[in-house]
Design a protein around this motif. Structure first.
Motif, PDB file in Angstrom:
ATOM      1  N   GLY A 292      -3.431  14.289   7.942  1.00 16.19           N
ATOM      2  CA  GLY A 292      -2.686  13.030   7.884  1.00 16.19           C
ATOM      3  C   GLY A 292      -3.246  12.008   8.854  1.00 16.19           C
ATOM      4  N   ILE A 293      -3.618  12.487  10.040  1.00 17.00           N
ATOM      5  CA  ILE A 293      -4.154  11.574  11.063  1.00 17.00           C
ATOM      6  C   ILE A 293      -5.539  11.070  10.642  1.00 17.00           C
ATOM      7  CG2 ILE A 293      -4.946  11.468  13.474  1.00 17.00           C
ATOM      8  CD1 ILE A 293      -2.591  13.505  14.010  1.00 17.00           C
TER       9      ILE A 293
ATOM     10  N   PRO B  12       0.844  -1.198   0.000  1.00 21.37           N
ATOM     11  CA  PRO B  12       0.000   0.000   0.000  1.00 21.37           C
ATOM     12  C   PRO B  12       0.878   1.247   0.000  1.00 21.37           C
ATOM     13  CG  PRO B  12      -0.070  -1.136   2.117  1.00 21.37           C
ATOM     14  CD  PRO B  12       0.797  -1.946   1.235  1.00 21.37           C
ATOM     15  N   ARG B  13       0.384   2.294  -0.611  1.00 26.63           N
ATOM     16  CA  ARG B  13       1.222   3.487  -0.792  1.00 26.63           C
ATOM     17  C   ARG B  13       1.087   4.441   0.393  1.00 26.63           C
ATOM     18  NH1 ARG B  13       2.351   3.593  -6.246  1.00 26.63           N
ATOM     19  NH2 ARG B  13       2.902   5.778  -6.307  1.00 26.63           N
ATOM     20  N   PRO B  14       2.169   5.183   0.674  1.00 28.83           N
ATOM     21  CA  PRO B  14       2.053   6.247   1.691  1.00 28.83           C
ATOM     22  C   PRO B  14       1.175   7.377   1.163  1.00 28.83           C
ATOM     23  CG  PRO B  14       4.355   5.750   1.184  1.00 28.83           C
ATOM     24  CD  PRO B  14       3.529   5.098   0.130  1.00 28.83           C
ATOM     25  N   TRP B  15       0.763   8.282   2.017  1.00 27.71           N
ATOM     26  CA  TRP B  15      -0.085   9.392   1.591  1.00 27.71           C
ATOM     27  C   TRP B  15       0.556  10.707   2.003  1.00 27.71           C
ATOM     28  CZ3 TRP B  15      -0.812   6.062   5.517  1.00 27.71           C
ATOM     29  CH2 TRP B  15      -1.008   6.575   6.791  1.00 27.71           C
ATOM     30  N   ARG B  16       0.268  11.729   1.197  1.00 31.40           N
ATOM     31  CA  ARG B  16       0.845  13.062   1.446  1.00 31.40           C
ATOM     32  C   ARG B  16      -0.143  13.929   2.220  1.00 31.40           C
ATOM     33  NH1 ARG B  16       4.721  14.609  -3.025  1.00 31.40           N
ATOM     34  NH2 ARG B  16       4.891  12.732  -4.286  1.00 31.40           N
ATOM     35  N   PHE B  17       0.385  14.778   3.067  1.00 34.22           N
ATOM     36  CA  PHE B  17      -0.487  15.736   3.759  1.00 34.22           C
ATOM     37  C   PHE B  17       0.335  16.914   4.244  1.00 34.22           C
ATOM     38  CE2 PHE B  17       0.861  12.517   6.796  1.00 34.22           C
ATOM     39  CZ  PHE B  17       1.282  13.238   7.891  1.00 34.22           C
TER      40      PHE B  17
ATOM     41  N   ARG C  92      -7.827   4.747   7.045  1.00 32.63           N
ATOM     42  CA  ARG C  92      -7.206   3.513   6.528  1.00 32.63           C
ATOM     43  C   ARG C  92      -7.247   2.415   7.578  1.00 32.63           C
ATOM     44  NH1 ARG C  92      -3.066   5.175   2.094  1.00 32.63           N
ATOM     45  NH2 ARG C  92      -2.618   2.967   2.111  1.00 32.63           N
TER      46      ARG C  92
ATOM     47  N   GLN D  84      -4.980   8.352   8.270  1.00 39.77           N
ATOM     48  CA  GLN D  84      -4.507   7.165   8.996  1.00 39.77           C
ATOM     49  C   GLN D  84      -5.672   6.452   9.696  1.00 39.77           C
ATOM     50  OE1 GLN D  84      -3.815   7.092  12.724  1.00 39.77           O
ATOM     51  NE2 GLN D  84      -3.116   4.975  12.575  1.00 39.77           N
TER      52      GLN D  84
ATOM     53  N   LEU E 133       5.484  12.507  19.182  1.00 41.28           N
ATOM     54  CA  LEU E 133       5.512  13.299  17.950  1.00 41.28           C
ATOM     55  C   LEU E 133       5.008  14.716  18.213  1.00 41.28           C
ATOM     56  CD1 LEU E 133       4.040  10.573  15.601  1.00 41.28           C
ATOM     57  CD2 LEU E 133       6.354  11.460  15.526  1.00 41.28           C
ATOM     58  N   PRO E 134       5.467  15.667  17.406  1.00 44.15           N
ATOM     59  CA  PRO E 134       5.040  17.060  17.642  1.00 44.15           C
ATOM     60  C   PRO E 134       3.637  17.318  17.106  1.00 44.15           C
ATOM     61  CG  PRO E 134       6.585  16.966  15.824  1.00 44.15           C
ATOM     62  CD  PRO E 134       6.449  15.572  16.318  1.00 44.15           C
ATOM     63  N   VAL E 135       2.650  16.688  17.706  1.00 46.12           N
ATOM     64  CA  VAL E 135       1.260  16.848  17.265  1.00 46.12           C
ATOM     65  C   VAL E 135       0.438  17.355  18.445  1.00 46.12           C
ATOM     66  CG1 VAL E 135      -0.745  15.678  16.291  1.00 46.12           C
ATOM     67  CG2 VAL E 135       1.552  14.882  15.713  1.00 46.12           C
ATOM     68  N   GLU E 136      -0.299  18.426  18.227  1.00 47.89           N
ATOM     69  CA  GLU E 136      -1.151  18.952  19.301  1.00 47.89           C
ATOM     70  C   GLU E 136      -2.305  17.983  19.549  1.00 47.89           C
ATOM     71  OE1 GLU E 136      -2.438  23.051  19.106  1.00 47.89           O
ATOM     72  OE2 GLU E 136      -0.749  23.435  17.787  1.00 47.89           O
TER      73      GLU E 136
ATOM     74  N   PRO F  71      -1.236  18.252  10.120  1.00 46.40           N
ATOM     75  CA  PRO F  71      -1.245  16.992  10.890  1.00 46.40           C
ATOM     76  C   PRO F  71      -2.620  16.349  10.988  1.00 46.40           C
ATOM     77  CG  PRO F  71       0.080  18.643  12.012  1.00 46.40           C
ATOM     78  CD  PRO F  71      -0.543  19.324  10.848  1.00 46.40           C
TER      79      PRO F  71
END
Lengths: 474, 245
Positions: free
Chosen positions: A230-231, A219-224, A237, A234, A307-310, A227
């Protein structure tokens, strides 16, 4: 549990006169066949906690035997076994000789169930995942229609409405026609179980020697950029990659079956029933993930702490991912309602608003309560050993909004379409308000109790993480 | 780089860390050593903001950890536990996901991931999800994710555990080169030989408290090895025989 045991026993006893050996045999064989096939389709890997025993079980036959014994002791089988025991004892109350005859048959049925799970599971792994789930759906329809017909439930007036919904009914009477004796039942059961046992042993031997399957294309990664986006992908998926995530999407098809009766489709009570069905399936579809934001990826969720995610981005991403998944369900239902079922097209928009309102209310109520061990609607949460007061209090939080929205729909549908649209629009607005409020609460809970959450996700029991009961309702 | 004052952490009645003071200068490779349950993982988690201290203060990269967690997480790298990866993703997907969350461009992540995969002899493009990886493979993915963004400060909890000797040696040389390039590293390990080869400073803890701290030159006596020192501080070797052997 004791109450349901007693009630089932009493019901079996009171209906015992209508039962003959043929019917008893059909029930047991039907249960074993149906549950075995469905269990195999559901859990294609047949995951038992047998790994620690493997070094001590040299050959396939020892392993098969161990798997059969362990397979019979899983929670769900123990639950079904307890209920069938109640049923058998109830029958024995009216016909004392029957219990001794039925108990060995039940054991053979249980063994057949476990063998079938293993066999169908192996078959399921060899075919396409989607094909497997379609087969599961068809298998469920077959089983239900067979049980309805063989048990004579079609004579029960309150269940008669459900029969047109079962498309395979007319073809399902092919099993075991004519009278059957106890002797014949025993011969058939023993031969059948032995045959299944031999096939399972051969399969286990084959499983032990073959290598691991590798998916054909990665399966391919995804761009975003942001954050939360992207989440969200995720989460989306992750829901699709889980078995339960795919299978839930077949629920609309079951709802469609229920809608085959034109009598149920007027704008008043019929549409209420329809929207209740729709909402009920959606409860499982989005309610469970929303109330289980953290538990869905118990291990992985801890990598977010590094990870630097609020926290807000993380929560928003998860909610958007679940909403997108649920939107597929709404879209599918909308298409089904508009093109396949004889439903007035005018109902489609309010029905969609209803699903959105339900999602928003669940998200608002579920997110702050999401720090918990089991989803309130998962099958595991209903097993006798898992019932826990703290989990039970969350069930009204899931089903309560559904009931409220259905009542609102019922009331509005009696006043015409404009009222229906207005009421559902109002419900969406209230849901949005609840989500805004719940989101803030969830963020604050996460910030204040991240450490406790980490410990819970690592498997520490809630009693030690919150020794004094804690602020989260444990 | 790291300044800890009076750090204490308790889980209910259980004391995991007590009154710990520590200063780590930039460019140090600190080895945190201790027996099982000594408090090493708790210390790493407290330093990376995963745990709130019961008391005391932590400053990392000159910033208060409690006040500026996001900025610090951007600048530091933490090797997650292999069991705490997003297991439904493939290795390549995981690196792309965490790399983008750290603000790296997509193409740059691909380039770095390829380089890391080659160096660690790991096919990160394999189609299976991480759930199907071996423990060692998961370790490599976790490590790759921690250094992908080139952190100023890197935390590693038992990085060599579960790795084969060749992979462990590759990882050792990679850590040495990171250190040589100026990265500050904090590592826990039970492999004292490996720690002795890599670390420039040691912190030995037991039952949550500091037992010893210093450079190898300050701590080791004569021809003593790190293992000798550790065993001496922990109360000597335990020998014995089993009654049935």
């Amino acid at each position: 549990m004791a109450g349901s045991f007693l009630l089932l026993g009493l019901a079996a006893g009171s209906g015992a006169n209508a039962l003959d050996p043929a019917l008893a045999g059909r029930w047991i064989a039907g249960l074993a066949l149906g549950l075995g096939v469905l269990g195999g389709l559901w859990d294609g890997t047949y995951t038992l906690d047998i790994a620690p025993l493997r070094p001590f079980l040299p050959g396939p036959w020892d392993l098969t035997l161990a798997e059969l014994i362990l397979g019979l002791t899983t929670g769900f089988k123990a639950y079904v076994g307890t209920l069938t025991l109640a049923f058998t004892l109830g029958l024995g109350w009216r016909h004392p000789g029957w219990s001794l005859r039925l108990l060995p048959l039940l054991l053979l049925g249980g063994l057949g169930w476990v063998c079938l799970e293993r066999l169908v599971g192996a078959l399921g792994r060899a075919v396409n995942r989607w094909f497997k789930y379609v087969a599961l759906f068809v298998g469920l329809g077959l089983l239900l229609s067979w049980v309805f017909r063989q048990a004579g439930l079609d004579s029960v007036p309150t269940l008669r409405w459900a029969l047109p919904a079962l498309p395979f009914l007319q073809r399902s009477g092919a099993f075991m026609h004519g009278p059957a004796s106890w002797e014949m039942l025993f011969v058939l059961s023993i031969t059948g179980t032995l045959l299944l046992g031999l096939l399972t042993g051969a399969l286990v031997g084959w499983d032990l020697t073959r290598g691991t399957e590798v998916p054909s294309s990665p399966p391919r990664p995804w761009r975003f950029q942001r954050p939360w986006a992207g989440i969200a992908v995720q989460q989306w998926r992750q829901l699709w990659s889980s078995k339960i995530g795919v299978i839930r999407l077949f629920f609309p098809l079951l709802a469609l079956m229920w809608m085959k009766s034109p009598a149920l489709l007027d704008l008043r009570s019929g549409s209420t029933w329809m929207v209740f069905s729709l909402g009920y399936f959606q409860c499982a579809l989005s309610g469970a993930p929303l109330f289980n934001l953290f538990g869905f990826d118990r291990g992985g969720v801890r990598s977010f702490w590094t990870l630097p995610v609020e926290d807000g981005s993380w929560l928003a991403g998860k909610l958007v991912g679940i909403w997108a998944y649920q939107a597929c369900f709404t879209l599918l239902m909308g298409l089904v309602l508009a093109f396949l079922a004889p439903v007035p097209p005018a109902l489609v928009l309010p029905a969609c608003l209803f699903t959105q309102a339900l999602f928003l209310v669940h998200a608002g109520a579920g997110a702050p309560l999401a720090i918990q061990l089991a989803s309130p609607l998962s099958a595991r949460a209903w097993l006798p050993g898992s019932l826990h007061a703290a989990r039970l209090v969350r069930i009204p939080a899931v089903l309560g909004p559904l009931a409220g929205l259905v009542l609102l729909w019922f009331w509005a549908s009696r006043h015409g379409l404009p009222w229906l649209l207005a009421s559902q629009g109002l419900a969406v607005a209230i849901g949005l308000g609840m989500l805004v409020h719940g989101f803030g609460q969830a963020k604050a809970t996460l910030e204040a109790h991240r450490e406790e959450l980490t410990l819970l996700l690592e498997g520490h029991p809630p009693e030690t993480v919150f020794p004094e009961g804690g602020p989260l309702g444990f | 780089m790291i300044r800890i004052q009076n750090l204490a952490k308790s889980y209910g009645p259980k004391v995991a860390l007590s009154n710990l003071d520590l200063t780590v200068e930039a460019g140090t490779f600190l080895g945190v050593l201790g027996r099982n349950g000594a408090g090493k993982t708790t210390l790493i988690r407290a330093l990376t903001g995963q745990l709130r201290p019961t008391s005391g203060t932590i400053q990392v990269l000159g910033l208060d950890l409690a006040a500026r967690p996001l900025e610090l997480r951007r600048r530091m790298g933490v090797m997650p536990e292999p069991t705490a990866l997003l297991e439904d993703l493939t290795g390549a997907q995981y690196l792309q996901f965490t790399g983008q969350l750290r603000g790296l461009p997509f193409a740059e992540i691909q380039r770095r991931a390829r380089e890391l995969g080659d160096l660690l002899e790991t096919d990160l493009d394999r189609p299976e999800p991480i759930a199907a990886y071996s423990f060692g493979m998961k370790k490599k993915v976790a490590f790759a994710s921690a250094i992908l963004h080139g952190p100023e400060l890197l935390f590693l909890d038992e990085p060599f555990e579960g790795l084969d000797p060749v992979s462990a040696d590759t990882l050792r040389s990679l850590l040495a080169s990171l250190h040589a390039a100026g990265t500050t590293l904090v590592m826990t390990s039970h492999l004292l030989g490996m720690a002795e080869r890599l670390c420039t400073r040691f912190l030995i803890i037991d039952q949550g408290g500091k037992v010893a701290e210093g450079t190898p030159g300050e701590m080791l006596q004569g021809t003593e090895t790190l293992e000798d020192l550790f065993l001496r501080l922990m109360g000597g070797r335990k020998t014995g025989a089993l009654s049935w052997i």
